[in-house]
Design a protein around this motif. Structure first.
Motif, short mmCIF file in Angstrom:
data_model
loop_
_atom_site.label_atom_id
_atom_site.label_comp_id
_atom_site.label_asym_id
_atom_site.label_seq_id
_atom_site.Cartn_x
_atom_site.Cartn_y
_atom_site.Cartn_z
N LYS A 62 0.83 -1.22 0.00
CA LYS A 62 0.00 0.00 0.00
C LYS A 62 0.86 1.26 0.00
O LYS A 62 0.42 2.33 -0.44
CB LYS A 62 -0.92 0.01 1.22
CG LYS A 62 -2.05 -1.01 1.15
CD LYS A 62 -2.87 -0.99 2.42
CE LYS A 62 -3.95 -2.08 2.42
NZ LYS A 62 -4.69 -2.12 3.71
N GLU A 63 2.09 1.14 0.49
CA GLU A 63 3.02 2.28 0.54
C GLU A 63 3.75 2.48 -0.79
O GLU A 63 4.61 3.35 -0.91
CB GLU A 63 4.04 2.07 1.65
CG GLU A 63 3.48 2.19 3.05
CD GLU A 63 3.16 3.63 3.43
OE1 GLU A 63 3.99 4.52 3.18
OE2 GLU A 63 2.05 3.86 3.95
N GLY A 64 3.44 1.61 -1.75
CA GLY A 64 4.06 1.73 -3.06
C GLY A 64 5.45 1.12 -3.15
O GLY A 64 6.22 1.43 -4.07
N ILE A 65 5.77 0.26 -2.18
CA ILE A 65 7.06 -0.43 -2.18
C ILE A 65 6.79 -1.92 -2.35
O ILE A 65 5.81 -2.45 -1.82
CB ILE A 65 7.82 -0.19 -0.85
CG1 ILE A 65 7.92 1.30 -0.56
CG2 ILE A 65 9.21 -0.83 -0.89
CD1 ILE A 65 8.49 1.60 0.82
N ALA A 66 7.65 -2.62 -3.05
CA ALA A 66 7.50 -4.07 -3.16
C ALA A 66 7.98 -4.73 -1.86
O ALA A 66 9.03 -4.36 -1.33
CB ALA A 66 8.33 -4.60 -4.34
N PRO A 67 7.21 -5.66 -1.33
CA PRO A 67 7.66 -6.34 -0.11
C PRO A 67 8.96 -7.13 -0.30
O PRO A 67 9.83 -7.13 0.56
CB PRO A 67 6.49 -7.27 0.23
CG PRO A 67 5.30 -6.62 -0.40
CD PRO A 67 5.83 -6.02 -1.67
N TRP A 68 9.08 -7.82 -1.44
CA TRP A 68 10.22 -8.72 -1.66
C TRP A 68 10.85 -8.50 -3.03
O TRP A 68 10.19 -8.09 -3.98
CB TRP A 68 9.75 -10.19 -1.62
CG TRP A 68 9.42 -10.73 -0.27
CD1 TRP A 68 8.22 -10.65 0.38
CD2 TRP A 68 10.29 -11.46 0.59
NE1 TRP A 68 8.29 -11.29 1.59
CE2 TRP A 68 9.55 -11.80 1.75
CE3 TRP A 68 11.63 -11.87 0.50
CZ2 TRP A 68 10.10 -12.51 2.80
CZ3 TRP A 68 12.19 -12.58 1.55
CH2 TRP A 68 11.42 -12.89 2.69
N THR A 69 12.12 -8.82 -3.12
CA THR A 69 12.78 -9.06 -4.40
C THR A 69 13.69 -10.26 -4.23
O THR A 69 13.91 -10.74 -3.11
CB THR A 69 13.57 -7.84 -4.90
OG1 THR A 69 14.01 -8.09 -6.24
CG2 THR A 69 14.77 -7.53 -4.02
N TYR A 70 14.22 -10.76 -5.33
CA TYR A 70 15.09 -11.94 -5.28
C TYR A 70 15.88 -12.02 -6.57
O TYR A 70 15.57 -11.32 -7.55
CB TYR A 70 14.28 -13.23 -5.08
CG TYR A 70 13.32 -13.55 -6.21
CD1 TYR A 70 13.65 -14.45 -7.22
CD2 TYR A 70 12.07 -12.92 -6.28
CE1 TYR A 70 12.77 -14.73 -8.26
CE2 TYR A 70 11.19 -13.18 -7.32
CZ TYR A 70 11.55 -14.09 -8.30
OH TYR A 70 10.68 -14.36 -9.34
N ALA A 71 16.88 -12.87 -6.58
CA ALA A 71 17.73 -13.04 -7.76
C ALA A 71 17.04 -14.00 -8.73
O ALA A 71 17.31 -15.20 -8.72
CB ALA A 71 19.10 -13.55 -7.36
N GLY A 72 16.17 -13.46 -9.56
CA GLY A 72 15.39 -14.31 -10.46
C GLY A 72 16.21 -15.09 -11.47
O GLY A 72 15.80 -16.15 -11.94
N LYS A 73 17.40 -14.57 -11.80
CA LYS A 73 18.29 -15.31 -12.71
C LYS A 73 18.84 -16.56 -12.03
O LYS A 73 19.22 -17.52 -12.69
CB LYS A 73 19.45 -14.41 -13.15
CG LYS A 73 19.07 -13.28 -14.08
CD LYS A 73 18.93 -13.79 -15.52
CE LYS A 73 18.78 -12.61 -16.47
NZ LYS A 73 18.63 -13.07 -17.87
N TYR A 74 18.90 -16.51 -10.71
CA TYR A 74 19.40 -17.63 -9.90
C TYR A 74 18.42 -17.88 -8.76
O TYR A 74 18.70 -17.58 -7.60
CB TYR A 74 20.80 -17.30 -9.34
CG TYR A 74 21.71 -16.65 -10.35
CD1 TYR A 74 22.12 -17.35 -11.48
CD2 TYR A 74 22.14 -15.34 -10.18
CE1 TYR A 74 22.95 -16.75 -12.42
CE2 TYR A 74 22.97 -14.73 -11.11
CZ TYR A 74 23.37 -15.43 -12.23
OH TYR A 74 24.18 -14.84 -13.16
N PRO A 75 17.24 -18.42 -9.07
CA PRO A 75 16.18 -18.51 -8.06
C PRO A 75 16.51 -19.43 -6.88
O PRO A 75 15.79 -19.44 -5.89
CB PRO A 75 14.98 -19.04 -8.86
CG PRO A 75 15.56 -19.65 -10.09
CD PRO A 75 16.79 -18.87 -10.40
N TYR A 76 17.63 -20.16 -6.98
CA TYR A 76 18.01 -21.00 -5.84
C TYR A 76 18.36 -20.15 -4.62
O TYR A 76 18.42 -20.65 -3.50
CB TYR A 76 19.18 -21.92 -6.20
CG TYR A 76 20.44 -21.20 -6.62
CD1 TYR A 76 21.34 -20.72 -5.69
CD2 TYR A 76 20.72 -21.01 -7.97
CE1 TYR A 76 22.50 -20.07 -6.06
CE2 TYR A 76 21.87 -20.35 -8.36
CZ TYR A 76 22.76 -19.88 -7.41
OH TYR A 76 23.90 -19.23 -7.80
#
Length: 482
Positions: free
Chosen positions: A223-237
């Motif tokens: 709701k604050e306009g920030i993403a809760p999470w991110t991650y290294a999608g190229k290396y999802p491990y």
């Protein structure tokens, strides 16, 4: 990685997206853009070098290193850099009047596979990063030096204590292939959910205690306009650093060891697997991951996180050093322990913390005794503290950081480590079967986090992939009982 793992530009070791398939026993077959780390050559442990130089043993030279004999060190140069190793090498050079050839690289496997096959490996190797050497195979071929002599040697700081007495007990366990200790995991990595304490304080948010609280907080964050999470999608491990440990915390180590041991129905018959994978399915369904994360490398995801585009990121304690170029001075980097679920077998505050950054000594190198001695030097308090200062990470040397002024991330990691007490989880699956976890399961996790795969299918397919490995006679199997 590291430290498990792997991460192709980090310390863990940790944690490597690779395909282990060798052609002609020498040249790795590229798959998904990565080279195999499978080294071959030699047909077992009876073929060990017998002409390696040995000097006179003494109180100051318990391993019998021969003066003047050159040493070659091959060090993974990722998120931890390699200056800490150079510093220890300088002490070796001064003590033994020997030249040290140092190579810092991010391509350990591709560069050393032919050298092991040709019988001329370097003496000591930091075997980390994407495309690292397959230590299981090297060990089964007798290519790795048995490090029992190192463990039984007096420590540099206190001759009354053996090396084995000053390092964390889990280091002794994790470094074994069967009954032989032939890998020294030098770093000690704290895995968990990393965040900016300043951002949480500025927004009035509190780090969640439970999976449900995390979902609720994610809603507020979005709701604050920030993403809760991110991650290294190229290396999802990378996500497995948390996901696997969360399963072990809720379901208990007996159930997790069934997964480590590739037992039938270990994934499909574990309620904790269902609970945790469904949690990630929910995060994906509610779009709680930063848009475009699936296309980011570990560096890019960490940079987005540093820029407050996302609040949380799954990672290991190498992240503070690796992300330093883009981390704001007042960021307040911190890490949280695992979340509580339903009917957990482990208490609140349980943490995944385990040895990482695997060092090996080549049994067929020109100076294996020198290689072991370099490790003994690195295990001194002076060099353990130097490592902590330079790379903002713990080592396997117990209590080495005492009395030091620690950086924010390392101080947080040390705090949750101490608070966890004996409630520490150490997982083997990513170390023993990285092709399974990082490529096969990593691919499934990538689909799960983009909403392309439901939790039930992830679990079903994960079990099928584990079963394939269990039935594959070409893969060396390992069993754990504790």
């Amino acid at each position: 990685m590291g430290s498990t793992s792997a991460h192709d530009n980090e310390g863990l070791g940790r944690r490597n997206l690779i395909k282990r398939s060798a052609a002609l026993g020498l040249i790795a077959v590229p798959t998904m853009g990565f080279l195999s780390a499978c080294a071959t050559g030699g047909d077992g442990g009876d073929d060990k070098k017998t002409d390696a130089p040995k000097g006179e043993t003494s109180e100051k030279n318990p391993l019998g290193v021969k003066n003047g004999v050159a040493l070659e060190a091959f060090i993974f140069k990722g998120g931890l850099g390699d200056q800490y190793a150079k510093d220890a090498e300088a002490d070796f050079k001064a003590t033994y009047k020997a030249e040290v050839k140092h190579t810092g690289t991010q391509e350990v496997g591709p560069k050393l596979t032919p050298r092991f096959a040709g019988g001329n490996p370097p003496d000591v190797i930091d075997n980390s990063g994407a495309g690292h050497l397959d230590m299981n195979k090297l060990s089964s071929q007798g290519q790795l030096q048995d490090l029992a002599e190192l463990l039984d040697a007096p420590s540099l700081d206190d001759p009354a204590k053996k090396v084995r007495d000053i390092i964390h007990p889990s280091t002794l366990e994790k470094g074994k292939h069967g009954d032989v200790f032939d890998v020294l995991y030098y770093a000690f990595t704290i895995y968990g959910t990393w965040y900016s304490q300043k951002l949480l304080d500025d927004k009035g948010w509190t780090y969640p205690k439970t999976l449900d609280e995390m979902v609720t907080l994610c809603g507020e964050i979005k709701k604050e306009g920030i993403a809760p999470w991110t991650y290294a999608g190229k290396y999802p491990y990378y996500v497995h650093f948390n996901l696997f440990a969360q399963i072990a915390k809720i379901g208990g180590m007996d159930a997790w060891m069934a997964i480590d041991n590739l037992q039938p129905n270990a994934w499909t018959g574990n309620d904790a697997v269902k609970e945790v994978v469904e949690h990630y399915e929910e995060l994906a369904a509610k779009k709680y991951f930063l848009e475009g994360s699936q296309g980011l490398t570990h560096i890019q995801s960490q940079t987005a996180w540093n820029k407050r585009k996302a609040v949380f990121i799954p990672n290991g304690s190498w992240v503070e050093n690796e992300a330093a170029p883009t981390t704001p001075k007042d960021f307040g980097m911190a890490v949280g322990a695992l979340f509580d679920g339903s009917g957990d077998k482990h208490p609140h505050g349980t943490l995944r913390a385990e040895p990482s950054e695997p060092y090996i000594v080549a049994s067929k190198g020109k100076n294996p005794r020198g290689g072991m001695e370099l490790l003994r030097i690195m295990l001194s308090k002076e060099h353990a503290q130097n490592f902590a200062t330079k790379v903002k990470s713990l080592t396997c040397v117990v209590d080495a950081p005492e009395g030091m002024t620690l950086s924010p991330g390392l101080a947080s990691a040390n705090k949750v480590f101490k608070e966890a007490g004996e409630n520490l989880l150490s997982l083997q699956l990513q170390e023993w079967y990285p092709a399974l976890t990082d490529e096969k399961l990593g691919g499934l996790t990538g689909q799960l986090l983009t909403g392309e795969l439901k939790a039930a299918e992830w679990i079903k397919k994960a079990q099928a992939e584990a079963d394939k490995v269990a039935k594959d006679d070409s893969v060396t199997k390992f069993q754990r009982t504790s």
